[in-house]
Design a protein around this motif. Sequence first.
Motif, PDB file in Angstrom:
ATOM      1  N   ARG A 248      -7.996  14.771  11.295  1.00  0.00           N
ATOM      2  CA  ARG A 248      -7.856  13.664  10.368  1.00  0.00           C
ATOM      3  C   ARG A 248      -7.234  12.432  11.019  1.00  0.00           C
ATOM      4  O   ARG A 248      -7.422  11.313  10.568  1.00  0.00           O
ATOM      5  CB  ARG A 248      -7.020  14.116   9.165  1.00  0.00           C
ATOM      6  N   THR A 299     -12.775  14.800   6.157  1.00  0.00           N
ATOM      7  CA  THR A 299     -12.920  14.852   7.597  1.00  0.00           C
ATOM      8  C   THR A 299     -14.111  15.697   8.016  1.00  0.00           C
ATOM      9  O   THR A 299     -14.302  15.975   9.172  1.00  0.00           O
ATOM     10  CB  THR A 299     -11.652  15.427   8.253  1.00  0.00           C
ATOM     11  N   GLN A 317     -20.830   7.261   2.991  1.00  0.00           N
ATOM     12  CA  GLN A 317     -19.536   6.634   2.770  1.00  0.00           C
ATOM     13  C   GLN A 317     -19.101   6.724   1.315  1.00  0.00           C
ATOM     14  O   GLN A 317     -17.921   6.813   1.013  1.00  0.00           O
ATOM     15  CB  GLN A 317     -19.596   5.157   3.200  1.00  0.00           C
ATOM     16  N   THR A 322     -11.610   7.903   1.463  1.00  0.00           N
ATOM     17  CA  THR A 322     -10.860   7.370   2.596  1.00  0.00           C
ATOM     18  C   THR A 322     -10.297   6.009   2.231  1.00  0.00           C
ATOM     19  O   THR A 322     -10.539   5.470   1.141  1.00  0.00           O
ATOM     20  CB  THR A 322     -11.778   7.220   3.821  1.00  0.00           C
ATOM     21  N   GLY A 323      -9.553   5.446   3.180  1.00  0.00           N
ATOM     22  CA  GLY A 323      -9.072   4.081   3.056  1.00  0.00           C
ATOM     23  C   GLY A 323      -8.255   3.837   1.796  1.00  0.00           C
ATOM     24  O   GLY A 323      -7.411   4.658   1.407  1.00  0.00           O
ATOM     25  N   PRO A 324      -8.504   2.711   1.110  1.00  0.00           N
ATOM     26  CA  PRO A 324      -7.721   2.369  -0.083  1.00  0.00           C
ATOM     27  C   PRO A 324      -7.783   3.429  -1.175  1.00  0.00           C
ATOM     28  O   PRO A 324      -6.799   3.656  -1.868  1.00  0.00           O
ATOM     29  CB  PRO A 324      -8.369   1.054  -0.559  1.00  0.00           C
ATOM     30  N   ARG A 326      -8.074   6.749  -0.786  1.00  0.00           N
ATOM     31  CA  ARG A 326      -7.159   7.841  -0.446  1.00  0.00           C
ATOM     32  C   ARG A 326      -5.713   7.403  -0.622  1.00  0.00           C
ATOM     33  O   ARG A 326      -4.869   8.183  -1.091  1.00  0.00           O
ATOM     34  CB  ARG A 326      -7.404   8.339   0.980  1.00  0.00           C
ATOM     35  N   ARG A 327      -5.392   6.173  -0.238  1.00  0.00           N
ATOM     36  CA  ARG A 327      -4.019   5.696  -0.408  1.00  0.00           C
ATOM     37  C   ARG A 327      -3.625   5.688  -1.878  1.00  0.00           C
ATOM     38  O   ARG A 327      -2.500   6.041  -2.248  1.00  0.00           O
ATOM     39  CB  ARG A 327      -3.876   4.302   0.215  1.00  0.00           C
TER      40      ARG A 327
END
Length: 416
Positions: A248, A299, A317, A322-324, A326-327
Amino acid sequence: MVEELAQADDAVAACVNAAVWALPEHDLVAALDAAHRLQQRLAAVTLTLVREIDGRGTARAHGASTTAVWLRERLRMTVPAARRLVDLATALDTGNPGIRHALADGTITQDQARVIADTATTVTASVGAEVAEKAVGVLVEWAGQFDPTLLRRIGSRILDHVAPDLADAAAAAALAAEDARATRDRNLTLSAQTDGRLRLTGTLDAETAGLLRAAIDPLSAPTGPDDGRSPGQRRHDALTDVCRLALRTGDLPEHGGDPAQIVVTTDYDTLTRQLGSGTLDIGVRLTPATVRRLACDATILPAVLSSAGQVLDVGRQRRLITGPLRRALVLRDGGCAFPGCDRPPRWCAAHHIHHWADGGPTNLDNAVLLCGHHHRHIHHSHWTVRLGDDGHPEFIPPAWLDPDQLPRRNHYHRRR
């Protein structure tokens, strides 16, 4: 020698099917001691033969690159074990003869002989052969009381007993020699089995052993009183979590021109019907349940094929959390959301509540953070997960566990 060994083989064969149940306890213990002593004496013979074969260059004459490789094929040993055998045979032949004689007499074991030989090599290098010979005599005597682990520990301070005036000066040399042996003997063997599983064997040096323990020990603890995994299974799952974390990070070097990743190949139609098995890029087949579980992990890149085998999509995608996104998921869940789990976000994967393969969207309302253990648990049990009225995940236990099936939540990560 061949005839004498054949006679010994016949004698041992006669004992294999002996009615040991009829032996009185005294004779039973005596027979065990005799068999163990014979095993060590045969080890001395084996080491003598290995040393002669190595010295003659028999292995290269037979087309092997080294004696260790030749022994692997001839005796069906692992290369590390064969290499240790060759090293010990060399040490007993070129070092202090007292070790070989003690092994041949059956008064020490092969493992103890290796410890004494290592110690003798260190002492010889630091203070000379005369003191080393004295040290061997002391250690051979102590071998009757101490196992190889304790004998090695005592051997590290042998000069305190045989040459106290030289002990401090030699301690640093002994430590350096031990470190050099650990560096030399480090190895890791990955043996593929026919069913796709992998057997790990090897020896880690002290630094790597410390790193591994630091990484997996916190992840090897039981997740709760009802955790039915054995200690070995927990360590296995901890290693899985460490590997997932390493993948990851995105910091691993490329392999074959591609980033480090797992590629699962499956047929799109069978995946959506929840029936399709999959194949890893190393050729190992996976069950449909495993394919669907891996399809949730951000992943893992799925290679989805059409009926004609054409690649329709590789890691779409819109599927990856992922990215924002996941945050935001980390901010909401704070870690593994399963009730009672305290695993932090970095050990978690994003799970689609409504499976992506079933048409589930990739958004915050359809995702939940789960550690590796609970990710597998959700896929292979009757627990279900949903978002409550306040937008936080809650888990419904199976009826056999809670007939009322009251929703449960994780309170470890709540910020309010």
